[in-house]
Design an enzyme around this catalytic site. Structure first.
Site, PDB file in Angstrom:
ATOM      1  N   SER A  60       0.837  -1.207   0.000  1.00 36.03           N
ATOM      2  CA  SER A  60       0.000   0.000   0.000  1.00 36.03           C
ATOM      3  C   SER A  60       0.869   1.254   0.000  1.00 36.03           C
ATOM      4  CB  SER A  60      -0.945   0.005   1.212  1.00 36.03           C
ATOM      5  OG  SER A  60      -1.944  -0.970   1.074  1.00 36.03           O
ATOM      6  N   GLN A  69       0.004 -10.193  -5.183  1.00 34.18           N
ATOM      7  CA  GLN A  69      -0.594 -11.525  -5.167  1.00 34.18           C
ATOM      8  C   GLN A  69       0.186 -12.538  -5.997  1.00 34.18           C
ATOM      9  OE1 GLN A  69      -2.935 -12.619  -3.288  1.00 34.18           O
ATOM     10  NE2 GLN A  69      -3.696 -10.691  -2.448  1.00 34.18           N
ATOM     11  N   CYS A  84     -19.350  -6.544   1.840  1.00 35.07           N
ATOM     12  CA  CYS A  84     -20.276  -6.392   2.967  1.00 35.07           C
ATOM     13  C   CYS A  84     -19.596  -6.643   4.310  1.00 35.07           C
ATOM     14  CB  CYS A  84     -21.446  -7.349   2.807  1.00 35.07           C
ATOM     15  SG  CYS A  84     -22.372  -7.117   1.280  1.00 35.07           S
TER      16      CYS A  84
END
Length: 385
Positions: free
Chosen positions: A73, A181, A327
């Protein structure tokens, strides 16, 4: 709970035993500040440079082109900060990225747009691969940076980074890839892909959390993102986390040594899981590109079953996975990655990501295949749709 199975390795991996041992040793023995000139400092600095060499061998670059950061990040934000600086200096007008990048890039794009920086996002096809023709249309001599992730964290879809890099350089743009990844799962080469920048995090390939890498090609533009001391030749300030960096180096060496075996074993387990799900559960959709895919990643949508409900029921059975929907993090929106590939909202809401890793076994896969079908059956029976 009869057993536990961890299939959320794309979120984070367990530290390899060799890495745990190396980190513990460095923490207890090599406690000097790696920037100090005395013997304690020199001993710590040697561990840092050993790690730098291991990383350079893993991603095929020069050791001096490796900068240690707190993770991908930070590395991603640093690269986009460089691009912003170039635009502000009149070196160009635009940044080009995709619609399926990691949030550390997606959210940075939103911020840069608020600051008046022009950012174009290339669409992907139904398999989640960058539409090369659309990239060509978007490109121009005013583009300063092209940033495309190597392998997607949700679907596992792998991009043609070498080809995209060639297109970027043809227009005079810099090329960056977030390879977080992909490291340790497929061959990643800064040299072969002719990259200007690359980002990755140690905790995605069995290293410690809170440490990562920014590769920047020799003579590529650079702007310091974290200011302070002269660590990393003035490129990234802050006292070295020697133990974590050393652990990163050990993880990099292990990844380099076992990449072919790791790839083949993970792919075999992934296919065992995929074929088992397709055979035992009717009406499922496997998301992403099945030919160009990270070996341990499998994203599946289960119509008429909510992803969060699937996740929670599997968790009760000792199985850890991720939902393709956001969610679980407090948002009611489905995965933007799946929507970008053309998946409808219902299927995106009913998606689950299984991400296998080094410590998974065939018995783990078989246990999931035992537990999952009745879970889906039960949820579909009580579905109000």
């Amino acid at each position: 709970m009869s057993r536990t199975v961890y299939m959320d390795n794309n979120a984070t991996t367990m530290m390899a035993p060799e890495v745990q041992k190396a980190v513990a040793q460095a923490q207890s023995v090599t406690y000097g500040n790696a920037s100090s000139m005395h013997s304690f400092g020199r001993e710590a600095a040697a561990l840092v440079e050993d790690a730098r060499k291991s990383v350079s061998q893993l991603i095929e670059c020069r050791p001096e082109e490796v900068t240690f950061t707190s993770g991908a990040s930070e590395s991603n934000n640093t690269v986009f900060s460089i691009a912003r600086s170039l635009i502000e200096k009149g070196r160009g007008k635009r940044i080009v990225t995709t619609t399926i990048e990691h949030p550390s890039i997606i959210e940075t794009v939103k911020y840069l747009r608020k600051c008046g920086i022009n950012v174009d996002q290339v669409p992907v096809d139904g398999e989640g691969r960058v539409r090369i023709g659309e990239l060509e249309k978007i490109m121009g001599n005013d583009v300063v940076l092209v940033s495309v992730m190597t392998g997607n964290n949700e679907t596992g879809t792998i991009q043609e980074i070498g080809q995209i890099s060639e297109i970027a350089h043809r227009y005079g743009a810099l090329m960056h890839t977030d390879a977080t990844q992909a490291i340790g799962k497929i061959e990643v080469s800064c040299k072969q892909w002719n990259l200007d920048y690359l980002s990755c995090s140690a905790h995605k390939f069995y290293g410690p959390k809170g440490v990562g890498v920014l590769y920047s090609k020799k003579d590529a533009p650079f702007e310091t993102y974290v200011h302070g001391g002269e660590q990393e030749h003035g490129r990234r300030a802050g006292t070295y986390n020697t133990a974590a960096i050393y652990g990163l180096g050990v993880a990099a060496r292990l990844a380099k040594e076992g990449i072919k075996e790791e790839h083949d074993r993970l792919w075999a387990m992934r296919e065992r899981l995929r074929t088992g799900i397709v055979k035992s559960i009717p009406d499922v959709v496997v998301n992403g590109c099945q030919e160009h895919c990270l070996p341990g990643t499998l994203d599946v949508s289960f119509p008429s079953a909510e992803g969060e409900s699937i996740l929670l029921m599997l968790d009760m059975a000792g199985i850890a996975v991720s939902t393709g929907s956001a969610c679980a993090t407090g948002s009611l929106e489905p995965s933007y990655v799946l929507l970008a590939g053309g998946l409808d909202v219902e299927l995106a809401h009913g998606s689950i990501r299984f991400s296998l890793g080094r410590f998974n076994t065939e018995e783990d896969v078989d246990y999931v295949l035992e537990v999952l079908p009745p879970v889906i059956k039960k949820l579909r029976e009580i579905s109000t749709r």
